[in-house]
Structure formats: structure tokens, C-alpha cells
Design a protein around this motif. Structure first.
Motif, PDB file in Angstrom:
ATOM      1  N   CYS A 254      -3.848   6.463  -0.819  1.00 30.56           N
ATOM      2  CA  CYS A 254      -3.272   6.595   0.522  1.00 30.56           C
ATOM      3  C   CYS A 254      -4.061   7.678   1.267  1.00 30.56           C
ATOM      4  O   CYS A 254      -4.725   8.509   0.658  1.00 30.56           O
ATOM      5  CB  CYS A 254      -1.783   6.920   0.449  1.00 30.56           C
TER       6      CYS A 254
ATOM      7  N   CYS B 177      -0.662  12.499   4.394  1.00 26.26           N
ATOM      8  CA  CYS B 177      -0.050  12.800   5.685  1.00 26.26           C
ATOM      9  C   CYS B 177       0.771  14.074   5.533  1.00 26.26           C
ATOM     10  O   CYS B 177       0.654  14.772   4.527  1.00 26.26           O
ATOM     11  CB  CYS B 177       0.813  11.626   6.155  1.00 26.26           C
TER      12      CYS B 177
ATOM     13  N   ARG C 245       3.632  14.487   4.641  1.00 22.72           N
ATOM     14  CA  ARG C 245       4.594  14.492   3.547  1.00 22.72           C
ATOM     15  C   ARG C 245       4.023  15.106   2.281  1.00 22.72           C
ATOM     16  O   ARG C 245       4.714  15.314   1.311  1.00 22.72           O
ATOM     17  CB  ARG C 245       5.064  13.067   3.230  1.00 22.72           C
TER      18      ARG C 245
ATOM     19  N   CYS D 106       2.818  10.229  -2.311  1.00 30.12           N
ATOM     20  CA  CYS D 106       4.241  10.583  -2.329  1.00 30.12           C
ATOM     21  C   CYS D 106       5.077   9.359  -2.609  1.00 30.12           C
ATOM     22  O   CYS D 106       4.563   8.257  -2.808  1.00 30.12           O
ATOM     23  CB  CYS D 106       4.660  11.266  -1.022  1.00 30.12           C
TER      24      CYS D 106
HETATM   25  S1  SF4 Z   1       3.817   8.813   3.254  1.00 30.73           S
HETATM   26 FE1  SF4 Z   1       3.218   9.343   1.140  1.00 30.73          FE
HETATM   27  S2  SF4 Z   1       2.137   7.520   0.429  1.00 30.73           S
HETATM   28 FE2  SF4 Z   1       2.179   7.395   2.691  1.00 30.73          FE
HETATM   29  S3  SF4 Z   1       0.296   8.430   3.399  1.00 30.73           S
HETATM   30 FE3  SF4 Z   1       1.901   9.982   3.343  1.00 30.73          FE
HETATM   31  S4  SF4 Z   1       1.622  10.922   1.323  1.00 30.73           S
HETATM   32 FE4  SF4 Z   1       0.567   8.950   1.225  1.00 30.73          FE
END
Ligand code: SF4
Length: 431
Positions: free
Chosen positions: A318, A321, A323, A364
């Protein structure tokens, strides 16, 4: 959502997926020793590359050819521009054979190729294929004679050739003639349109002449390189509609870094999706001190991400972000992808089929478990505020949960075990 809300929304048939059928072409065989690689004729799209060493430096050139071959290049082109370079070609071939590097060498000739191939017969013999650019072999009768000389040598040594025209060195006389004819049209084409037509005419007319001179039709590959994406797509579509010689695709002077990669991918992906292209080369300008093998990796990744070939297990990661506050998953994705690529020279013979494996490294819990379940093997790392543990999924099932400071090495060991179990012994592969 109730059933009635789907009325009229669902497709009436599954949407079609995948590239068009490959354009039927003649098959060209490139030989070295008792080995051969096929270009066209339905063979998988071949990855090729080119050295940037001085060919007169046989040791440096052999080392770089080895690096390119180990990275996965299936043909390696070397420039043969001087008597010193031509003299060293047999030595380069010998060094590669001594090192057990099994890859054919293609000689890239301009201006004096006819002389070098005549004066250095051992060079002519050691090469597996010649690249000829008819646009820079002189003009008029001289050009015709030089071209004929190279083709006669190729026929004598039973070597295939690539007739490679390039908009930067397009035959001036042909272009002038076609511009004259264009001026007599009731609605003249733009100069750019005439140039595109001239590239295709030059390639096909020289191929036909090579056949008249005695080179078999199944010993000719064509390329028409330009440096703009839309021009390249237009030219190769036209070329593909007008002949059945295999096509060597490449955006010439693609550039550096992401620009070169994006431009090459944008052009080649469209053509490959339409079934056009039998061998590809990505003409990346290396960053200062950069690795020449990057162009091989990019070529492989284009073919693999399009589902046309498989070379190395792919890592889905991924982008990260807000998160996830750590870079753990970025580092893990990078280290696993590098690790998998490093293993491939050994794995590709020891573990047949491993190149199709998919690995997911996710940041995540939002998409981590779902994406990991779809991969052959996946790991979902903890995002900000999540319990500091990383569940591992194998073949869609949650297995162990990793914790602590050694997640990367433990996950790598799990991948190794999986590869051994699934691809290592006959019968261990899943249906
Ligand atoms: S929400 Fe979680 S899985 Fe999606 S990009 Fe962000 S860290 Fe990666």
C-alpha cells in the motif's frame, strides 16, 4: 442495498480482460553456441538491453553484459563502432562463456558497420545478431552498397538482423522524396505525418531489399523509434498493419528517472495491449552512478504487471497514509522485493513457477488483511494506534502473528519456507 436497486446496473456479460491476441509475425531465431532465443512467431515478448561501456574494454563490457543478463536481459546489445571495439567482440563472447553467462550479443552498427564486419570476420561470427540503421550508412549508391555488404555478411554467417530506423537519423533522401510527393497531394499531410510514414516505409522497404539480397524473411526484426509517446504508438500501429516482421519496441531517448519510465511504459503498454511488440528495450538514461540494470527491471515489470510474462515474485504494497506513522512497512516492502529479486537467478531453476508468486506488505488494518488474503503470502503491519502485531496470511488463511523488532527477518524466513514447500519438490505445487 436491496436487490431491486441493482436493476439495470449489472453488466449483461463479464467485461473482457487482458491484451488482444498477439499480432501474428514471422519467428526469428537468435543463436549463440547451441542455445537460441526466439523473437516473434508467438514467442513470449523478449526483454533486451544495451551496455554503455566502451566495447574496446572487453573486461568492463563483459562484466556489464553479465550484470544485465543476471538481471534478466535475454539479449544484450553492444556498440561496435571502431576497429578496437570490433577486435574485442570475440574476447567478450569468450569471457561470457567462461563465466557461464548465457546470453546472445547483438552488435549495434552505424556508419562503418560494413567495413567492421568485413575486416573483422571473428567479430561477425561471435555476434548473434546485427543492428543496422539504414539512415546513417551514407547516401545514394554508397548507402545501397554499404547496406548490401552488411546484409550479405549477415546471410553468409546466418545471423538475423534488426533493421532499426530512427527519426533522428531518418534517410534524408527518402524523406525529401516523400515530402515532394506530399506537396502534390490535394490536401498535403503535415510534415510530422509524412515523417511517421517515412519511418515505416524506410523499415519495410529496407527489409524487402534485404530479402532480395538473400537474407531469409525470418531473419529480420524491425524497429521504428521515435521519442514521443503518441508518435511511437501511431508508427508501430501502422508498421504492424503493413508487414509481419517481428517488432522491436522502444521509445528512443526516453529520458531519466520517472520521466523515462513513465513515457516508455505509457507507449509500450498501449502497443502491447493491442498485441503489438515481440521484443522490448527501455532506453533509460541512468542517473550519475546509477545502475544500468534498471532498464531490464523496468522492462520486466511492464510485462509482468500487464500479465504478459512472469519474472520475479511481485510485492503488492500500500502507499501508506496518515493511518501509519512508521516507515516499517515501506522498509519491509522494499527489503522483501529486493530479496526476492536477488534470489531469482537461483530460484528460477530450483523453484519452477515461483516467479508467479504474489506477496503483500500492507500498512494497516483498513486494507491489510483483505489484500494479504488475496496474495499467496501477505503481512498486515500495525497502523497508528493499532495493537503492535502483524498477522501473516498464507494462501488466504491467517497463520502466525509477528511482534517485536525482528518482523522483517521472521517474515523473510516464512517466505523462504513457503517457497520451498510450494515450489521446491515435485507435487508440492497447488493445482
Ligand atoms: S489505510 Fe492502511 S492499508 Fe490503506 S494506505 Fe493507509 S496504511 Fe496502507
Amino acid at each position: 442495498m436491496t436487490d431491486s436497486s441493482l436493476t439495470g446496473l449489472c453488466a449483461t456479460a463479464p467485461v473482457s480482460v487482458g491484451p488482444a491476441a498477439r499480432r501474428p509475425t514471422r519467428g526469428v531465431t537468435v543463436r549463440w553456441g547451441d542455445k537460441a532465443v526466439r523473437v516473434g512467431g508467438g514467442a513470449p515478448v523478449v526483454v533486451q538491453s544495451m551496455t554503455n561501456t566502451d566495447t574496446a574494454d572487453a573486461v568492463a563490457t563483459a562484466i556489464q553484459v553479465k550484470e544485465l543478463a543476471l538481471a534478466g536481459s535475454e539479449l544484450v546489445r553492444i556498440t561496435v563502432n571502431t576497429p578496437e571495439a570490433a577486435r574485442e567482440v570475440p574476447a567478450i563472447r569468450e569471457q561470457l562463456d567462461r563465466m557461464g553467462v548465457s546470453v546472445p550479443l547483438v552488435g549495434d552498427f552505424h556508419y562503418n558497420g560494413h567495413k567492421l564486419l568485413s575486416q573483422f570476420p571473428e567479430c561477425a561470427q561471435a555476434l548473434s545478431k546485427y543492428r543496422i540503421n539504414p539512415g546513417n550508412m551514407g547516401g545514394g549508391k554508397k548507402r545501397d552498397d554499404n547496406f548490401a555488404q552488411m546484409i550479405e555478411i549477415a546471410a553468409r554467417y546466418q545471423k538475423p538482423v534488426r533493421i532499426g530506423v530512427n527519426w533522428g537519423s531518418l534517410d534524408h533522401e527518402l524523406m525529401a522524396r516523400m515530402m515532394d510527393e506530399n506537396s502534390r497531394r490535394t490536401q498535403p499531410w503535415t510534415a510530422q505525418a509524412v515523417m511517421r510514414d517515412a519511418l515505416v516505409v524506410s523499415a519495410i522497404s529496407n527489409a524487402r531489399r534485404a530479402e532480395q539480397l538473400g537474407l531469409p524473411g525470418d531473419a529480420i526484426v524491425l524497429s521504428c523509434k521515435v521519442s514521443h509517446v503518441q508518435d511511437l504508438i501511431a508508427v508501430y500501429r501502422d508498421l504492424a498493419s503493413r508487414c509481419d516482421y517481428p517488432a522491436h519496441l522502444g521509445l528512443t531517448e526516453a529520458g531519466m528517472g520517472s520521466k523515462g519510465i513513465v513515457a516508455s511504459t505509457a507507449a509500450l503498454a498501449v502497443l502491447l495491449q493491442e498485441g503489438i511488440g515481440d521484443t522490448i528495450r527501455i532506453s533509460l538514461t541512468p542517473e550519475p552512478g546509477g545502475d544500468r540494470t534498471r532498464e531490464v527491471v523496468v522492462a520486466q515489470e511492464i510485462l509482468q504487471t500487464m500479465g504478459l510474462r512472469a519474472f520475479t515474485p511481485m510485492v503488492v504494497a500500500c502507499p501508506g497514509c496518515g493511518r501509519t506513522s512508521s516507515t516499517v512497512f515501506q522498509e519491509l516492502a522494499d527489503s522483501i522485493q529486493s530479496y526476492l529479486r536477488r534470489q531469482m537467478p537461483v530460484w528460477k531453476t530450483r523453484y519452477p513457477g515461483v516467479e508467479t508468486m504474489n506477496v503483500a506488505v500492507m500498512g494497516c488494518v483498513v486494507n491489510g488483511p483483505g489484500e494479504s488474503r488475496h496474495a499467496d503470502i501477505g503481512i498486515s503491519l500495525p497502523g497508528t494506534g493499532e495493537v503492535p502485531s502483524a498477522p501473516v496470511y498464507i494462501d488466504g488463511e491467517r497463520t502466525v502473528t509477528l511482534k517485536g523488532d525482528h518482523i522483517a527477518s521472521e517474515f523473510q524466513a516464512i517466505v523462504e519456507n513457503y517457497v520451498e514447500r510450494r515450489y521446491g519438490a515435485p507435487g508440492s505445487q497447488r493445482p
